[in-house]
Write a protein that holds these residues in place. Structure first.
Motif, PDB file in Angstrom:
ATOM      1  N   SER A   1     -22.220  11.669  40.087  1.00 31.77           N
ATOM      2  CA  SER A   1     -22.924  10.960  39.019  1.00 31.77           C
ATOM      3  C   SER A   1     -22.806  11.666  37.681  1.00 31.77           C
ATOM      4  CB  SER A   1     -24.402  10.790  39.381  1.00 31.77           C
ATOM      5  OG  SER A   1     -25.028  12.052  39.537  1.00 31.77           O
ATOM      6  N   GLY A   2     -22.624  12.993  37.697  1.00 26.84           N
ATOM      7  CA  GLY A   2     -22.534  13.723  36.445  1.00 26.84           C
ATOM      8  C   GLY A   2     -21.245  13.456  35.688  1.00 26.84           C
ATOM      9  N   SER A   3     -20.144  13.289  36.407  1.00 27.41           N
ATOM     10  CA  SER A   3     -18.847  13.105  35.759  1.00 27.41           C
ATOM     11  C   SER A   3     -18.405  11.648  35.710  1.00 27.41           C
ATOM     12  CB  SER A   3     -17.776  13.922  36.494  1.00 27.41           C
ATOM     13  OG  SER A   3     -17.720  13.555  37.870  1.00 27.41           O
ATOM     14  N   LYS A   4     -18.833  10.831  36.667  1.00 36.19           N
ATOM     15  CA  LYS A   4     -18.410   9.433  36.740  1.00 36.19           C
ATOM     16  C   LYS A   4     -19.647   8.568  36.974  1.00 36.19           C
ATOM     17  CE  LYS A   4     -13.867  10.626  38.626  1.00 36.19           C
ATOM     18  NZ  LYS A   4     -12.901  10.410  39.739  1.00 36.19           N
ATOM     19  N   GLY A   5     -20.317   8.262  35.855  1.00 38.83           N
ATOM     20  CA  GLY A   5     -21.560   7.514  35.963  1.00 38.83           C
ATOM     21  C   GLY A   5     -21.368   6.103  36.486  1.00 38.83           C
ATOM     22  N   GLN A   6     -20.365   5.391  35.973  1.00 39.68           N
ATOM     23  CA  GLN A   6     -20.131   4.021  36.422  1.00 39.68           C
ATOM     24  C   GLN A   6     -19.752   3.974  37.896  1.00 39.68           C
ATOM     25  OE1 GLN A   6     -17.236   2.603  33.424  1.00 39.68           O
ATOM     26  NE2 GLN A   6     -18.752   1.063  32.862  1.00 39.68           N
ATOM     27  N   LEU A   7     -18.949   4.940  38.331  1.00 40.42           N
ATOM     28  CA  LEU A   7     -18.538   4.963  39.730  1.00 40.42           C
ATOM     29  C   LEU A   7     -19.728   5.206  40.647  1.00 40.42           C
ATOM     30  CD1 LEU A   7     -16.240   4.902  41.793  1.00 40.42           C
ATOM     31  CD2 LEU A   7     -15.958   7.366  41.443  1.00 40.42           C
ATOM     32  N   SER A   8     -20.606   6.130  40.280  1.00 37.81           N
ATOM     33  CA  SER A   8     -21.777   6.413  41.125  1.00 37.81           C
ATOM     34  C   SER A   8     -22.716   5.213  41.212  1.00 37.81           C
ATOM     35  CB  SER A   8     -22.523   7.630  40.578  1.00 37.81           C
ATOM     36  OG  SER A   8     -23.051   7.346  39.287  1.00 37.81           O
ATOM     37  N   VAL A   9     -22.909   4.502  40.089  1.00 32.30           N
ATOM     38  CA  VAL A   9     -23.764   3.313  40.121  1.00 32.30           C
ATOM     39  C   VAL A   9     -23.103   2.209  40.937  1.00 32.30           C
ATOM     40  CG1 VAL A   9     -24.888   1.552  38.720  1.00 32.30           C
ATOM     41  CG2 VAL A   9     -24.839   3.913  37.934  1.00 32.30           C
ATOM     42  N   ALA A  10     -21.768   2.084  40.838  1.00 32.20           N
ATOM     43  CA  ALA A  10     -21.063   1.088  41.646  1.00 32.20           C
ATOM     44  C   ALA A  10     -21.229   1.370  43.132  1.00 32.20           C
ATOM     45  CB  ALA A  10     -19.585   1.071  41.269  1.00 32.20           C
ATOM     46  N   VAL A  11     -21.175   2.635  43.507  1.00 29.79           N
ATOM     47  CA  VAL A  11     -21.390   2.996  44.906  1.00 29.79           C
ATOM     48  C   VAL A  11     -22.814   2.655  45.331  1.00 29.79           C
ATOM     49  CG1 VAL A  11     -21.445   4.906  46.539  1.00 29.79           C
ATOM     50  CG2 VAL A  11     -19.641   4.808  44.831  1.00 29.79           C
ATOM     51  N   SER A  12     -23.785   2.925  44.474  1.00 28.08           N
ATOM     52  CA  SER A  12     -25.177   2.607  44.798  1.00 28.08           C
ATOM     53  C   SER A  12     -25.377   1.103  44.981  1.00 28.08           C
ATOM     54  CB  SER A  12     -26.092   3.129  43.694  1.00 28.08           C
ATOM     55  OG  SER A  12     -25.959   4.530  43.536  1.00 28.08           O
ATOM     56  N   VAL A  13     -24.764   0.308  44.115  1.00 34.04           N
ATOM     57  CA  VAL A  13     -24.885  -1.148  44.236  1.00 34.04           C
ATOM     58  C   VAL A  13     -24.265  -1.633  45.540  1.00 34.04           C
ATOM     59  CG1 VAL A  13     -24.142  -3.341  43.244  1.00 34.04           C
ATOM     60  CG2 VAL A  13     -24.994  -1.526  41.752  1.00 34.04           C
ATOM     61  N   LEU A  14     -23.077  -1.113  45.855  1.00 36.86           N
ATOM     62  CA  LEU A  14     -22.422  -1.534  47.096  1.00 36.86           C
ATOM     63  C   LEU A  14     -23.209  -1.088  48.322  1.00 36.86           C
ATOM     64  CD1 LEU A  14     -18.609  -1.016  46.432  1.00 36.86           C
ATOM     65  CD2 LEU A  14     -19.879  -3.155  46.571  1.00 36.86           C
ATOM     66  N   SER A  15     -23.775   0.107  48.288  1.00 33.36           N
ATOM     67  CA  SER A  15     -24.570   0.570  49.430  1.00 33.36           C
ATOM     68  C   SER A  15     -25.827  -0.266  49.610  1.00 33.36           C
ATOM     69  CB  SER A  15     -24.948   2.041  49.241  1.00 33.36           C
ATOM     70  OG  SER A  15     -25.784   2.198  48.104  1.00 33.36           O
ATOM     71  N   LEU A  16     -26.443  -0.683  48.489  1.00 31.82           N
ATOM     72  CA  LEU A  16     -27.617  -1.549  48.589  1.00 31.82           C
ATOM     73  C   LEU A  16     -27.246  -2.906  49.167  1.00 31.82           C
ATOM     74  CD1 LEU A  16     -30.615  -1.952  48.019  1.00 31.82           C
ATOM     75  CD2 LEU A  16     -30.011  -2.659  45.694  1.00 31.82           C
ATOM     76  N   LEU A  17     -26.137  -3.468  48.705  1.00 32.92           N
ATOM     77  CA  LEU A  17     -25.686  -4.750  49.248  1.00 32.92           C
ATOM     78  C   LEU A  17     -25.318  -4.628  50.723  1.00 32.92           C
ATOM     79  CD1 LEU A  17     -23.491  -6.083  46.299  1.00 32.92           C
ATOM     80  CD2 LEU A  17     -25.807  -6.769  46.921  1.00 32.92           C
ATOM     81  N   LEU A  18     -24.706  -3.501  51.095  1.00 32.74           N
ATOM     82  CA  LEU A  18     -24.371  -3.279  52.498  1.00 32.74           C
ATOM     83  C   LEU A  18     -25.626  -3.198  53.359  1.00 32.74           C
ATOM     84  CD1 LEU A  18     -22.292  -2.612  54.731  1.00 32.74           C
ATOM     85  CD2 LEU A  18     -22.480  -0.209  54.051  1.00 32.74           C
ATOM     86  N   THR A  19     -26.660  -2.526  52.846  1.00 32.50           N
ATOM     87  CA  THR A  19     -27.918  -2.446  53.587  1.00 32.50           C
ATOM     88  C   THR A  19     -28.554  -3.819  53.751  1.00 32.50           C
ATOM     89  OG1 THR A  19     -28.264  -0.232  52.663  1.00 32.50           O
ATOM     90  CG2 THR A  19     -30.154  -1.312  53.672  1.00 32.50           C
ATOM     91  N   TRP A  20     -28.558  -4.611  52.697  1.00 34.92           N
ATOM     92  CA  TRP A  20     -29.098  -5.976  52.801  1.00 34.92           C
ATOM     93  C   TRP A  20     -28.294  -6.811  53.791  1.00 34.92           C
ATOM     94  CZ3 TRP A  20     -30.344  -7.648  47.051  1.00 34.92           C
ATOM     95  CH2 TRP A  20     -31.466  -6.931  46.628  1.00 34.92           C
ATOM     96  N   LEU A  21     -26.975  -6.661  53.759  1.00 39.77           N
ATOM     97  CA  LEU A  21     -26.135  -7.424  54.683  1.00 39.77           C
ATOM     98  C   LEU A  21     -26.431  -7.049  56.128  1.00 39.77           C
ATOM     99  CD1 LEU A  21     -23.808  -9.413  55.104  1.00 39.77           C
ATOM    100  CD2 LEU A  21     -22.215  -7.503  54.847  1.00 39.77           C
ATOM    101  N   LEU A  22     -26.610  -5.769  56.393  1.00 39.83           N
ATOM    102  CA  LEU A  22     -26.950  -5.337  57.746  1.00 39.83           C
ATOM    103  C   LEU A  22     -28.316  -5.872  58.163  1.00 39.83           C
ATOM    104  CD1 LEU A  22     -25.705  -1.624  57.687  1.00 39.83           C
ATOM    105  CD2 LEU A  22     -24.680  -3.546  58.912  1.00 39.83           C
ATOM    106  N   LEU A  23     -29.270  -5.884  57.226  1.00 37.93           N
ATOM    107  CA  LEU A  23     -30.599  -6.414  57.540  1.00 37.93           C
ATOM    108  C   LEU A  23     -30.521  -7.897  57.891  1.00 37.93           C
ATOM    109  CD1 LEU A  23     -33.669  -6.259  57.646  1.00 37.93           C
ATOM    110  CD2 LEU A  23     -33.706  -6.623  55.176  1.00 37.93           C
ATOM    111  N   LEU A  24     -29.760  -8.663  57.086  1.00 44.02           N
ATOM    112  CA  LEU A  24     -29.629 -10.087  57.373  1.00 44.02           C
ATOM    113  C   LEU A  24     -28.906 -10.328  58.692  1.00 44.02           C
ATOM    114  CD1 LEU A  24     -28.693 -11.444  53.820  1.00 44.02           C
ATOM    115  CD2 LEU A  24     -30.897 -11.610  54.996  1.00 44.02           C
TER     116      LEU A  24
END
Length: 287
Positions: free
Chosen positions: A252-275
């Motif tokens: 997150s310190g060097s690649k802010g957009q990449l870290s946020v993109a990973v967080s978004v994808l992980s959240l979507l993956l968690t929701w998909l697993l829940l559904l």
């Protein structure tokens, strides 16, 4: 005997029951809309941050870079492996113990509940400080013994079993509550006695009688464990390991957009697993 004729409703009026039902539906929709705004607005803002740059404009380069980023796949596979191991171990420990207490020692249920909910009282930073100190002292004490190799093996960087043991303790209160709610909906003693009287063995009773009636509770406990392991940072970071959550913070310190993109994808993956889990349990229940 005289009978009273039914009173016809006044034209233009709505029965009180229908009015209450309509009001409750409107209130539920309002609360659902507020919840959707609360969750979707930050997610949308995060997604916009990942694809928009003042110099290049809209670009999906962070998501394309994600799959080739160093450490992404290895950290994700490590977290998923730790989650699977934690789910298996915590269910093997809690489910037989809870069934045994219900059948043989129901008076111990309050004691078991207190023991299983104790991890909620201990702060994670205090817990991991005790774990790290125990590993350090244990290495010094067990150095002349054959158990030293076992202590080193559970701290392997490729697959640290020590994190599995820690996660089992952290997730124990949530797993206990999920399984306890499932067991309260069924008569365990009657099912077990009926199966045993018909000649079923204890493994058969466990996996063919009790477990099928606990699909929803087991799915809920598994999902809570998966969510905790994927998002846990404090313990893994202090102990010096790099699963998925630690890797996100590292980049997150060097690649802010990449870290946020990973967080978004992980959240979507968690929701998909829940559904997926919710849909699978509902389909089996209706079948």
């Amino acid at each position: 005997m005289t009978t009273l004729a039914p009173v016809a409703p006044v034209p233009g009026t709505v029965p009180s029951g229908q009015a209450r039902t309509g009001g409750s539906r409107l209130w539920r929709r309002f609360v659902l809309a507020l919840a959707g705004i609360y969750f979707l607005v930050p997610l949308g803002a995060s997604f916009w941050f990942t694809i928009y740059n003042e110099t290049t404009g809209v670009s999906f380069a962070p998501y394309a870079e994600l799959w080739t980023a160093e450490g992404f796949l290895s950290s994700l596979l490590l977290s998923l492996g730790l989650a699977v191991a934690t789910i298996v171990l915590v269910l093997l420990l809690t489910l037989p113990a809870m069934i045994t207490v219900r059948l043989a020692a129901p008076r111990l249920r309050p004691v078991m509940e207190v023991v299983c909910t104790l991890p909620l009282v201990v702060p994670p930073i205090t817990f991991v400080a005790g774990i790290s100190r125990s590993l350090q002292v244990g290495g010094e004490v067990l150095a002349p013994t054959p158990f030293w190799a076992t202590l080193i093996a559970i701290q392997d960087q490729d697959f640290p079993l020590v994190l599995v043991f820690v996660y089992v303790i952290l997730v124990l209160p949530f797993v206990y509550r999920s399984l306890d709610a499932g067991l309260r909906t069924m008569d365990v003693r009657t099912l077990v006695e009926a199966a045993r009287n018909l000649g079923a063995s204890w493994p058969y009773v466990m996996f063919r009688v009790i477990v099928p009636n606990l699909r929803s509770a087991l799915a809920s406990a598994s999902f809570l464990t998966l969510a905790l392991v994927l998002g846990e940072y404090t313990v893994a970071s202090i102990l010096g390991y790099q699963p998925f959550a630690v890797w996100i913070v590292t980049i997150s310190g060097s690649k802010g957009q990449l870290s946020v993109a990973v967080s978004v994808l992980s959240l979507l993956l968690t929701w998909l697993l829940l559904l997926t889990i919710s849909g699978g349990t509902r389909g089996r229940r209706s079948a």
